[in-house]
Motif scaffolding. Sequence first.
Motif, mmCIF file in Angstrom:
data_model
loop_
_atom_site.group_PDB
_atom_site.id
_atom_site.type_symbol
_atom_site.label_atom_id
_atom_site.label_comp_id
_atom_site.label_asym_id
_atom_site.label_seq_id
_atom_site.Cartn_x
_atom_site.Cartn_y
_atom_site.Cartn_z
ATOM 1 N N UNK A 253 0.808 -1.223 0.000
ATOM 2 C CA UNK A 253 0.000 0.000 0.000
ATOM 3 C C UNK A 253 0.843 1.276 0.000
ATOM 4 N N UNK A 254 2.128 1.147 -0.338
ATOM 5 C CA UNK A 254 2.986 2.319 -0.498
ATOM 6 C C UNK A 254 3.529 2.345 -1.927
ATOM 7 N N UNK A 255 4.000 3.507 -2.368
ATOM 8 C CA UNK A 255 4.468 3.687 -3.739
ATOM 9 C C UNK A 255 5.689 4.591 -3.770
ATOM 10 N N UNK A 256 6.332 4.614 -4.945
ATOM 11 C CA UNK A 256 7.490 5.453 -5.198
ATOM 12 C C UNK A 256 7.131 6.476 -6.263
ATOM 13 N N UNK A 257 7.467 7.744 -6.018
ATOM 14 C CA UNK A 257 7.321 8.784 -7.032
ATOM 15 C C UNK A 257 8.713 9.071 -7.591
ATOM 16 N N UNK A 258 8.990 8.512 -8.767
ATOM 17 C CA UNK A 258 10.311 8.637 -9.388
ATOM 18 C C UNK A 258 10.365 9.904 -10.236
ATOM 19 N N UNK A 259 11.424 10.686 -10.038
ATOM 20 C CA UNK A 259 11.614 11.933 -10.778
ATOM 21 C C UNK A 259 12.573 11.703 -11.939
ATOM 22 N N UNK A 260 12.237 12.230 -13.112
ATOM 23 C CA UNK A 260 13.098 12.098 -14.283
ATOM 24 C C UNK A 260 12.965 13.363 -15.126
ATOM 25 N N UNK A 261 13.696 13.393 -16.231
ATOM 26 C CA UNK A 261 13.623 14.523 -17.139
ATOM 27 C C UNK A 261 14.824 15.440 -17.026
ATOM 28 N N UNK A 262 14.904 16.413 -17.932
ATOM 29 C CA UNK A 262 15.941 17.427 -17.830
ATOM 30 C C UNK A 262 15.745 18.219 -16.543
ATOM 31 N N UNK A 263 16.819 18.747 -15.965
ATOM 32 C CA UNK A 263 16.677 19.467 -14.684
ATOM 33 C C UNK A 263 15.671 20.609 -14.717
ATOM 34 N N UNK A 264 15.504 21.230 -15.884
ATOM 35 C CA UNK A 264 14.540 22.337 -15.995
ATOM 36 C C UNK A 264 13.213 21.892 -16.597
ATOM 37 N N UNK A 265 13.051 20.585 -16.819
ATOM 38 C CA UNK A 265 11.811 20.044 -17.390
ATOM 39 C C UNK A 265 11.507 18.692 -16.754
ATOM 40 N N UNK A 266 11.386 18.643 -15.442
ATOM 41 C CA UNK A 266 11.244 17.361 -14.765
ATOM 42 C C UNK A 266 9.844 16.777 -14.946
ATOM 43 N N UNK A 267 9.792 15.475 -14.869
ATOM 44 C CA UNK A 267 8.547 14.711 -14.929
ATOM 45 C C UNK A 267 8.585 13.683 -13.800
ATOM 46 N N UNK A 268 7.432 13.095 -13.503
ATOM 47 C CA UNK A 268 7.425 12.056 -12.483
ATOM 48 C C UNK A 268 6.650 10.833 -12.970
ATOM 49 N N UNK A 269 7.056 9.668 -12.449
ATOM 50 C CA UNK A 269 6.406 8.398 -12.763
ATOM 51 C C UNK A 269 6.158 7.671 -11.452
ATOM 52 N N UNK A 270 4.911 7.328 -11.181
ATOM 53 C CA UNK A 270 4.590 6.566 -9.967
ATOM 54 C C UNK A 270 4.919 5.103 -10.202
ATOM 55 N N UNK A 271 5.646 4.498 -9.251
ATOM 56 C CA UNK A 271 6.117 3.124 -9.388
ATOM 57 C C UNK A 271 5.745 2.300 -8.174
ATOM 58 N N UNK A 272 5.689 0.983 -8.378
ATOM 59 C CA UNK A 272 5.331 0.051 -7.322
ATOM 60 C C UNK A 272 6.518 -0.855 -6.996
ATOM 61 N N UNK A 273 6.317 -1.718 -6.022
ATOM 62 C CA UNK A 273 7.371 -2.629 -5.591
ATOM 63 C C UNK A 273 7.847 -3.510 -6.748
ATOM 64 N N UNK A 274 9.162 -3.695 -6.834
ATOM 65 C CA UNK A 274 9.819 -4.560 -7.812
ATOM 66 C C UNK A 274 9.547 -4.124 -9.250
ATOM 67 N N UNK A 275 9.549 -2.827 -9.469
ATOM 68 C CA UNK A 275 9.514 -2.276 -10.810
ATOM 69 C C UNK A 275 10.823 -1.532 -11.087
ATOM 70 N N UNK A 276 11.149 -1.371 -12.375
ATOM 71 C CA UNK A 276 12.392 -0.713 -12.772
ATOM 72 C C UNK A 276 12.094 0.408 -13.755
ATOM 73 N N UNK A 277 13.068 1.323 -13.898
ATOM 74 C CA UNK A 277 12.900 2.433 -14.831
ATOM 75 C C UNK A 277 14.257 2.803 -15.416
ATOM 76 N N UNK A 278 14.252 3.130 -16.713
ATOM 77 C CA UNK A 278 15.460 3.565 -17.398
ATOM 78 C C UNK A 278 15.627 5.070 -17.251
ATOM 79 N N UNK A 279 16.881 5.487 -17.088
ATOM 80 C CA UNK A 279 17.199 6.908 -16.990
ATOM 81 C C UNK A 279 18.210 7.263 -18.072
ATOM 82 N N UNK A 280 17.809 8.060 -19.085
ATOM 83 C CA UNK A 280 18.759 8.474 -20.126
ATOM 84 C C UNK A 280 19.860 9.365 -19.558
ATOM 85 N N UNK A 281 20.889 9.567 -20.351
ATOM 86 C CA UNK A 281 22.029 10.363 -19.895
ATOM 87 C C UNK A 281 21.644 11.802 -19.570
#
Length: 280
Positions: free
Chosen positions: A215-243
């Motif tokens: 019943x808990x989640x992760x709010x993952x932050x991504x994007x360029x520093x001046x154009x950030x976005x977020x993706x809500x994630x759950x247990x045992x999930x993965x996410x790619x982060x570009x350079x």
Amino acid sequence: MAENYREVFATHPRDAKTYDTQRLREEFLVETVLNEDKIVWNYSHYDRLMVGGVIPVNQEIVLETIEPLKSENFLDRRELGIVNVGSKGIVVVDGTEYEIDYKEAIYVGMGCKEIVLKSCDAANPARFYMNSAPAHQAFPTVKVGREDAIVIELGEAESSNRRTLNKLIVNDTIKTNQLQMGMTELHPGSVWNTMPAHTHSRRMEAYFYFEVPKNHSICHMMGEPTETRHVWMQNEQAIFSPTWSIHSAAGTSNYTFIWGMGGENLAYGDMDVIATPDLR
């Protein structure tokens, strides 16, 4: 030959600015990483890093090549890192068995032919999380136990980011071509990871979140520093982060995550830090 894979294509930062929530998730998120008795690879065009995993329950799992590699064996031109996030398991590399317990890792070098993954107890199976990167030189297979990790304490409770960083598969501990992996454990009461945020254009990164309470989640932050976005994630999930992207997160509880990197620079401290007030 295994056909359980998907390709993740590289994205220009100008394009990513236009993505809605669903498109962000489609392009960067791996919703199911660990499958029972089947390895499903995510082959990314970010430094050719691959993310996958398996839960051996009813059978031993043989690591097979996939079509995009155009190779007879999976590790003909690659190296492999495995971290066990479940109960005790065994990784067999060309006939040699390595017992891998919870939060232990193993590095498998280029040129190894037969890799088998299995659980010691099917009722309490191992959960093998895996990263793989291209390699040009063969290095020895090495098990990395908890006692072998380089441990660093970071952050403060006052800023909700007290965490323990465990360097597992890094050039400070073993020889690798480009693959780097480690594990960061958030302390109770802390929720922020990787703050202040940073980028590193010389390598990409993938995060795998686990030990996220029910019943808990992760709010993952991504994007360029001046154009950030977020993706809500759950247990045992993965996410790619570009350079070009930051990679940080806050959880609704403390949690643990595994970071994996591929690219041309092995220096852990090679990063371009962004001051928190400058994030947009």
